[in-house]
Design an enzyme around this catalytic site. Sequence first.
Site, PDB file in Angstrom:
ATOM      1  N   GLU A  54       7.094 -10.926  14.806  1.00 48.72           N
ATOM      2  CA  GLU A  54       6.657 -11.495  16.079  1.00 48.72           C
ATOM      3  C   GLU A  54       7.094 -12.962  16.189  1.00 48.72           C
ATOM      4  O   GLU A  54       7.572 -13.395  17.220  1.00 48.72           O
ATOM      5  CB  GLU A  54       5.136 -11.388  16.191  1.00 48.72           C
ATOM      6  CG  GLU A  54       4.600 -11.807  17.536  1.00 48.72           C
ATOM      7  CD  GLU A  54       3.100 -11.585  17.647  1.00 48.72           C
ATOM      8  OE1 GLU A  54       2.541 -12.031  18.643  1.00 48.72           O
ATOM      9  OE2 GLU A  54       2.506 -10.980  16.733  1.00 48.72           O
ATOM     10  N   ARG A  85       0.819  -1.213   0.000  1.00 46.57           N
ATOM     11  CA  ARG A  85       0.000   0.000   0.000  1.00 46.57           C
ATOM     12  C   ARG A  85       0.855   1.267   0.000  1.00 46.57           C
ATOM     13  O   ARG A  85       0.420   2.307  -0.487  1.00 46.57           O
ATOM     14  CB  ARG A  85      -0.987  -0.027   1.173  1.00 46.57           C
ATOM     15  CG  ARG A  85      -2.077  -1.091   0.984  1.00 46.57           C
ATOM     16  CD  ARG A  85      -3.002  -1.200   2.174  1.00 46.57           C
ATOM     17  NE  ARG A  85      -2.318  -1.522   3.406  1.00 46.57           N
ATOM     18  CZ  ARG A  85      -2.014  -2.753   3.826  1.00 46.57           C
ATOM     19  NH1 ARG A  85      -2.346  -3.791   3.079  1.00 46.57           N
ATOM     20  NH2 ARG A  85      -1.404  -2.948   4.974  1.00 46.57           N
TER      21      ARG A  85
END
Length: 174
Positions: free
Chosen positions: A94, A57
């Site tokens: 993560e 994006r």
Amino acid sequence: MDLAALIRTIPDFPKPGIQFRDVTTLLLDPHGFGQTVARLSAQAPAGIDLVAGIEARGFVFASAIARELGRGLLLIRKDGKLPGATVGVDYALEYGTDRIEMHADACVPGQRVWLIDDLIATGGTASAAVRLIREAGGVVAGAGFVIDLSDLGGAARLLNDGVPVATLVAFAGY
């Protein structure tokens, strides 16, 4: 114009507890998209040579901003997406790692770069992009984002690394 009102929130995506801030609804509004580009362009650091967009994006906003400012567009892509010689950096997620790359000849030493993405959350990808540009000899003059998820600390992380940050809309939470 209230840009936040044009950004849709999708609860529990991509996993429970996440409030996904979806800019596609902003992009569907020509005035909202135009205002976003104009407002970010107005915050561009002086003397930049390139506008860098982070996949995917970030490409949308960086392309329009680069055109608006009359500057070149530098693509920061996921691993294996660019043809030709590339340079890249790995960064922690993560769970695991990821890699971003750019063409080896896209940013020459001393070029001033403004980094653009749709959203800053924890700042992991943006920090990796800063490292990539700096390792190529570029100067990261700043970073701009449509959305700041301020509770996640990404903008503060970039500021602590010496990168001025411009954002248009802030949302609390995840």
